[in-house]
Design an enzyme around this catalytic site. Structure first.
Site, PDB file in Angstrom:
ATOM      1  N   ASP A   1       0.794  -1.230   0.000  1.00 27.90           N
ATOM      2  CA  ASP A   1       0.000   0.000   0.000  1.00 27.90           C
ATOM      3  C   ASP A   1       0.829   1.285   0.000  1.00 27.90           C
ATOM      4  O   ASP A   1       0.322   2.353  -0.292  1.00 27.90           O
ATOM      5  CB  ASP A   1      -0.951   0.018   1.197  1.00 27.90           C
ATOM      6  CG  ASP A   1      -0.222   0.007   2.548  1.00 27.90           C
ATOM      7  OD1 ASP A   1       1.021  -0.067   2.555  1.00 27.90           O
ATOM      8  OD2 ASP A   1      -0.902   0.046   3.587  1.00 27.90           O
ATOM      9  N   HIS A   2       2.129   1.201   0.332  1.00 26.89           N
ATOM     10  CA  HIS A   2       2.928   2.405   0.555  1.00 26.89           C
ATOM     11  C   HIS A   2       3.678   2.906  -0.677  1.00 26.89           C
ATOM     12  O   HIS A   2       4.137   4.047  -0.686  1.00 26.89           O
ATOM     13  CB  HIS A   2       3.953   2.153   1.666  1.00 26.89           C
ATOM     14  CG  HIS A   2       3.445   2.476   3.040  1.00 26.89           C
ATOM     15  ND1 HIS A   2       2.315   1.915   3.564  1.00 26.89           N
ATOM     16  CD2 HIS A   2       3.934   3.302   4.007  1.00 26.89           C
ATOM     17  CE1 HIS A   2       2.126   2.383   4.786  1.00 26.89           C
ATOM     18  NE2 HIS A   2       3.086   3.235   5.081  1.00 26.89           N
TER      19      HIS A   2
ATOM     20  N   ASP B   1       3.399  -0.963  11.377  1.00 25.99           N
ATOM     21  CA  ASP B   1       2.932   0.372  11.004  1.00 25.99           C
ATOM     22  C   ASP B   1       2.301   0.981  12.242  1.00 25.99           C
ATOM     23  O   ASP B   1       1.579   0.293  12.981  1.00 25.99           O
ATOM     24  CB  ASP B   1       1.922   0.309   9.861  1.00 25.99           C
ATOM     25  CG  ASP B   1       1.604   1.691   9.309  1.00 25.99           C
ATOM     26  OD1 ASP B   1       2.169   2.068   8.277  1.00 25.99           O
ATOM     27  OD2 ASP B   1       0.777   2.393   9.928  1.00 25.99           O
TER      28      ASP B   1
ATOM     29  N   ARG C   1      -1.846  12.536  10.134  1.00 24.88           N
ATOM     30  CA  ARG C   1      -0.646  13.306  10.475  1.00 24.88           C
ATOM     31  C   ARG C   1      -0.511  14.513   9.565  1.00 24.88           C
ATOM     32  O   ARG C   1      -0.902  14.474   8.401  1.00 24.88           O
ATOM     33  CB  ARG C   1       0.601  12.417  10.361  1.00 24.88           C
ATOM     34  CG  ARG C   1       0.615  11.354  11.431  1.00 24.88           C
ATOM     35  CD  ARG C   1       1.960  10.683  11.595  1.00 24.88           C
ATOM     36  NE  ARG C   1       1.853   9.767  12.714  1.00 24.88           N
ATOM     37  CZ  ARG C   1       2.211   8.490  12.693  1.00 24.88           C
ATOM     38  NH1 ARG C   1       2.765   7.982  11.620  1.00 24.88           N
ATOM     39  NH2 ARG C   1       2.053   7.732  13.755  1.00 24.88           N
TER      40      ARG C   1
ATOM     41  N   SER D   1       5.696   7.646  12.866  1.00 26.49           N
ATOM     42  CA  SER D   1       5.671   6.333  12.233  1.00 26.49           C
ATOM     43  C   SER D   1       6.480   5.298  13.005  1.00 26.49           C
ATOM     44  O   SER D   1       7.397   5.619  13.755  1.00 26.49           O
ATOM     45  CB  SER D   1       6.224   6.454  10.815  1.00 26.49           C
ATOM     46  OG  SER D   1       6.445   5.190  10.248  1.00 26.49           O
TER      47      SER D   1
ATOM     48  N   ARG E   1       8.497   3.296  11.587  1.00 27.53           N
ATOM     49  CA  ARG E   1       9.610   2.901  10.707  1.00 27.53           C
ATOM     50  C   ARG E   1      10.915   2.685  11.474  1.00 27.53           C
ATOM     51  O   ARG E   1      11.487   3.587  12.066  1.00 27.53           O
ATOM     52  CB  ARG E   1       9.791   3.927   9.586  1.00 27.53           C
ATOM     53  CG  ARG E   1      10.264   5.284   9.998  1.00 27.53           C
ATOM     54  CD  ARG E   1      10.155   6.294   8.874  1.00 27.53           C
ATOM     55  NE  ARG E   1       8.764   6.564   8.550  1.00 27.53           N
ATOM     56  CZ  ARG E   1       8.330   7.660   7.931  1.00 27.53           C
ATOM     57  NH1 ARG E   1       9.178   8.580   7.555  1.00 27.53           N
ATOM     58  NH2 ARG E   1       7.054   7.836   7.671  1.00 27.53           N
TER      59      ARG E   1
END
Length: 785
Positions: A129-130, A194, A476, A671, A673
Site C-alpha cells: 500500500d505504501h 505500522d 498526520r 511512524s 519505521r
C-alpha cells in the site's frame, strides 16, 4: 454446516421457550472451531485460552480488570508467574498474528531471512500500500507503481511464498482497512509494522504498531516483550449527531492529551456514548490514537461490531464473540490510571493543525485563528480517504455533502482527491454511485493506497517553498509530510468537513452556520450529512488481489541481486566490545520536534526501504540543528566544515569514530519505521540522548543495539553543546533501573558529569551486548542446537 455457536444460540432459544432451561453454550462452543479469517481456514480463534489466562490473572490480582488488561494479560506467555505492574514491568506475550505493509515488510523479511528460520510461527501477511504514488488517477498510478516497484513486489511475493506469509498485491488497499475487513476480531492481539495498526481496536482487538524486529520475534515464535501499559479511560456519554463525527472524538482527545500524553498507555473507550458510533468510526478513533503516543486504543465489543462482522462475512466470529462477551468488555468497577469524559452531544466539529496533529480548533473558530496567525485561509487541495477515514460510511457522508452542492450547481473550488481504503470499498462505492457523485463535484479518485497521506504525492499545483493550505481526513500533518513542502499548512479533520471546505474553498467557512451561493445566485446552507454505515447490499469484493502462501514453500527461490539499488541483504551489526563508550562526537543536537519523518524521511525515499545503505543517505536530514537553526547542515568536528548529516556520519564511520545524537522531547514520534533506528546504527551511531522518547522508536533503537537514554534532569539538555565530546560510563555494570553517567568534555578542557536514565530490562541489555536483538536471537538458536 452452521457454526456450533450459531447452533447453540438456536438451541438455547428453543429451550428457553420450555419449562426446563439448560446452559448449553459452553459445551457446544468448546467444540466450535471458528477460523480467524477465511483466508486461513485452519487457524482458529482460541477464546478458551484467553478465558483461562484471564481467570488466572484475575485471581492473582484480586480486582476487576479493564478490557485492555483482559486481552493483554489473556495473551501472556506465563500468566501464573508473570510479574504484572502497570507502567513498570515488562510482559512476555504471545500475539495471534502479524501484519506488515510493503515499506516496512522489506526490512522485516530481510531480518527474518537473516534469522535462518524456515517458516513463520504465526499467521502473517504483507500488504502493498505504501509504494503507489498519487499522480494522475487510480488505474494509471497503480500500473506505474507495478512497473517501478516490480523488483520489490517480486521480493515480497516470493519471500511470502517461501516463509508462509500471505501476500496482498498492490491495489488491494491500505493495510489497516484490509485488517479491519478480514483479520481483526474482538479479543485478538495483532502486531503490525505500522504505527496505525491500532485501527483494529475498532473491532475490539489489541492491535499494536511495532518495528520490523519486533515482528520478527513474533514470526519466529519468540515471546514478544511489551512494557505493561497503563490504561487511560475515555468515558463517552451522549450521542453523535449533525456535523460531528467519530474523527472529532480523537481530535478532541488529541487536543487534551497532546502528542505524548498517551505514551505508555492504552486508551480504552467506554460508556453509553460508545453505542452511537459505528464500527468503522471506532476504528477511526483508534487509528489516530497513534498521534497521542498511545500503545494502542480499544472499544468494547458491542452490536455495532457484530453488525460489521456480519456484513464482512464473519457472522461465525460474531456468534462466537457473543458467547465469550464477558471477556470482551471491561469488568464492572475496574480502575483506570486516568479518566477523560467527553459528552458527544456537546462535541463540535474539529480541525487540527497545522504542523502537528494535537493543535485542536473547533471548525467554527479556525478561520479567525488562521487569519490571526497568518496561515493561508484559501484551501488549495482537499483530500479524503487514508487508513483513518476511508470507510463506506465516510465516503457516503462526503457524497451526501457533494450531492447538495451539485443540486445547487456548485463544484469544489479547491482541488479534491479521494482515496478508497480498499479494493472492496472502491468497488462498492462505484456500484452504489458514491464515486460518481464525488467525481462530479470535482474529485479525482486515486488508487487504493496510502498516497498523499505518507508523502506519495506527485503534487504539481504549487512550487516547493510556496505557502499554502490543504485540508485532509488523514492522521498526520507534520511539516512537509504530505508533499515535501515545508510551507504547506496541513489541517486534519473529518471527510465531510474536508468536502464542505473544499466546496467553499476557504477555512473561513463553517458549514454549521454559513451559507453558500448557488449557480442561480441564491444562498443555501448545507444540511448535516447522513449516510448508511454499511451498504444495504453485500460489499462488492472487487478484484481478487490475495496470494495464498503454498503449503510447502521450501523450494521457493527468493532473489536479492547483489547489485540491486532497492534491496540489500543484511550484515550483522558489531557486538559491544565490553568497554565504556568514550569520547563520542555529537553528530547533531536537535532542536524541537523530531519525528521519524525528520529522522528517516518518506516520500521519494520509500523506494530504498529494502536497501539499508542507500536509505541511510536520508539520516536526520529533516532535523533542525540547534547550532545554526538549519536542517541537514552540521559541523564536522574533524574538519570544522558544515555539511549534510549523512555525509558527516559516514565520515566519522570511515574514521572509526563513534557518535551520538542529542534530542528534545518525544523524540521519534510518528511512524513505526525502524529505519530511523537502523540508519544511525549502520552509520556508526551508538547513543541517542533525549528528554523523552516515543514508545515505538525507543524500542526500535534497543532492538538495533543502540542506547536510547534520557536526561535524569531534563535541564541537562542545555549543558551539552554540539562541539562537546561525550563518554557513557558504567556499561560494564549495566543493569535494569541503574542510571548511567555521562561525562561531557568541553573544548576548553573542562568537564562535567550528568546522570542518564534508561528503561532497559535484562533481555534488552543482552540485545545491546550482542549488537542487536537479531544477533541475540541467533546466538540463542545456536546454543539450543
Amino acid at each position: 454446516m452452521a457454526p456450533y455457536c450459531v447452533l447453540a444460540a438456536r438451541l438455547r432459544h428453543a429451550l428457553n421457550s420450555g419449562v426446563r432451561r439448560y446452559h448449553v453454550a459452553p459445551v457446544l462452543c468448546q467444540r466450535a472451531k471458528v477460523a480467524m479469517s477465511h483466508f486461513e481456514p485452519n487457524e482458529y480463534i482460541n477464546y478458551e485460552k484467553l478465558e483461562k489466562n484471564i481467570n488466572i490473572v484475575r485471581k492473582r490480582l484480586d480486582r476487576p480488570l479493564t478490557l485492555s488488561e483482559k486481552i493483554v494479560y489473556g495473551h501472556l506467555d506465563d500468566p501464573a508467574k508473570q510479574e504484572i505492574e502497570r507502567g513498570k514491568t515488562y510482559l512476555r506475550l504471545r500475539p495471534d498474528r502479524v501484519a506488515m505493509q510493503d515499506a516496512t515488510a522489506q526490512m522485516a523479511m530481510l531480518q527474518f531471512i537473516s534469522s535462518g528460520l524456515p517458516k513463520v510461527a504465526v499467521p502473517s501477511t504483507i500488504h502493498c500500500d505504501h509504494l503507489i504514488e498519487a499522480q494522475s488517477g487510480g488505474e494509471k498510478d497503480l500500473q506505474r507503481a507495478k512497473e517501478i516497484n516490480q523488483e520489490v513486489y517480486n521480493f515480497l511475493s516470493t519471500a511470502g511464498a517461501k516463509y508462509g506469509v500471505g501476500f496482498w498485491k498492490p491495489g488491494s488497499g491500505i493495510i489497516h482497512q484490509i485488517i479491519l475487513e478480514n483479520y481483526s476480531y474482538p479479543g485478538v492481539m495483532l502486531i503490525g509494522t505500522d504505527s496505525h495498526t491500532p485501527n483494529g481496536g475498532g473491532l475490539g482487538g489489541i492491535c499494536i504498531g511495532v518495528g520490523g524486529a519486533d515482528a520478527v520475534d513474533v514470526m519466529a515464535g519468540i515471546p514478544w516483550e511489551l512494557k505493561c501499559p497503563k490504561v487511560i479511560g475515555v468515558k463517552l456519554t451522549g450521542k453523535l449527531s449533525g456535523w460531528t463525527s467519530p474523527k472529532d472524538v480523537i481530535l478532541k482527545v488529541a487536543g487534551i492529551l497532546t502528542v505524548k500524553g498517551g505514551t505508555g498507555a492504552i486508551i480504552e473507550y467506554h460508556g453509553p456514548g460508545v453505542d452511537s458510533i459505528s464500527c468503522t468510526g471506532m476504528a477511526t478513533i483508534c487509528n489516530m490514537g497513534a498521534e497521542i503516543g498511545a500503545t494502542t486504543s480499544i472499544f468494547p465489543y458491542n452490536e455495532r461490531m457484530k453488525k460489521y462482522l456480519g456484513k464482512t462475512g464473519r457472522a461465525d466470529i460474531a456468534a462466537l464473540a457473543d458467547e465469550f462477551k464477558q471477556h470482551l468488555v471491561p469488568d464492572s468497577g475496574c480502575q483506570y490510571d486516568q479518566v477523560i469524559e467527553i459528552n458527544l452531544s456537546e462535541l463540535k466539529p474539529h480541525i487540527n493543525g497545522p504542523f502537528t496533529p494535537d493543535l485542536a480548533h473547533p471548525v467554527s473558530d479556525i478561520g479567525a485563528v488562521a487569519e490571526k496567525e497568518g496561515w493561508p485561509v484559501d484551501i488549495r487541495v482537499g483530500l479524503i480517504g487514508s487508513c483513518t477515514n476511508s470507510s463506506y460510511e465516510d465516503m457516503g457522508r462526503s457524497a451526501a455533502v457533494a450531492k447538495q452542492a451539485l443540486a445547487h450547481g456548485l463544484k469544489c473550488k479547491s482541488k479534491f482527491t479521494i482515496t478508497p481504503g480498499s479494493e472492496q470499498i472502491r468497488a462498492t462505492i462505484e456500484r452504489d454511485g458514491y464515486a460518481k457523485v464525488l467525481r462530479e463535484v470535482g474529485g479525482l479518485v486515486l488508487a487504493n493506497a496510502c498516497g498523499p497521506c505518507i508523502g506519495q504525492w506527485d503534487r504539481k499545483d504549487i512550487k516547493k517553498g510556496e505557502k499554502n493550505t490543504i485540508v485532509t481526513s488523514y492522521n498526520r500533518n507534520f511539516t512537509g509530510r504530505n508533499d515535501a513542502n515545508p510551507e504547506t499548512h496541513a489541517f486534519v479533520t473529518s471527510p465531510e468537513i474536508v468536502s464542505a471546505l473544499s466546496i467553499s474553498g476557504t477555512l473561513k467557512f463553517n458549514p454549521e452556520t454559513d451559507y453558500l451561493t448557488g449557480a442561480d445566485g441564491k444562498k443555501f446552507k448545507l444540511e448535516a450529512p447522513d449516510a448508511d454505515e454499511l451498504p444495504k447490499l453485500e460489499f462488492d469484493p472487487g478484484q481478487d488481489t490475495y496470494q495464498y502462501p503454498p503449503k510447502d514453500g521450501s523450494g521457493q527461490h527468493v532473489d536479492v541481486s547483489p547489485t540491486s539499488q532497492r534491496l540489500q541483504l543484511l550484515e550483522p551489526f558489531d557486538k559491544w566490545d565490553g568497554k565504556d563508550l568514550e569520547d563520542m562526537l555529537i553528530l547533531i543536537k536537535v532542536k524541537g520536534k523530531c519525528t521519524t519523518d525528520h529522522i528517516s524521511a518518506a516520500g521519494p525515499w520509500l523506494k530504498f526501504r529494502g536497501h539499508l545503505d542507500n536509505i541511510s543517505n536520508n539520516l536526520l536530514i529533516g532535523a533542525i540543528n540547534i547550532e545554526n537553526g538549519k536542517a541537514n547542515s552540521v559541523r564536522n568536528a574533524l574538519t570544522q566544515e558544515f555539511g549534510p548529516v549523512p555525509d558527516t556520519a559516514r565520515y566519522y564511520k570511515k574514521m572509526g569514530i563513534k557518535w551520538a545524537v542529542v534530542g528534545d522531547e518525544n523524540y521519534g514520534e510518528g511512524s513505526s519505521r525502524e529505519h530511523a533506528a537502523l540508519e544511525p546504527r549502520h552509520l556508526g551511531g551508538r547513543v541517542i540522548i533525549t528528554k523523552s522518547f516515543a514508545r515505538i522508536h525507543e524500542t526500535n533503537l534497543k532492538k538495533q543495539g543502540l542506547l536510547p537514554l534520557t536526561f535524569a534532569d531534563p535541564a541537562d539538555y542545555n549543558k551539552i553543546h554540539p562541539v562537546d565530546k561525550l563518554s557513557i560510563v558504567g556499561l560494564k555494570d549495566f543493569a535494569p533501573g541503574k542510571p548511567l553517567k555521562c561525562i561531557i568534555k568541553h573544548p576548553n578542557g573542562s568537564q562535567e558529569t550528568i546522570m542518564l536514565n534508561h528503561t532497559f530490562n535484562e533481555s534488552q541489555i543482552e540485545w545491546f551486548q550482542a549488537g542487536s536483538a537479531l544477533n541475540r536471537m541467533k546466538e540463542l538458536q545456536q546454543k539450543s542446537s
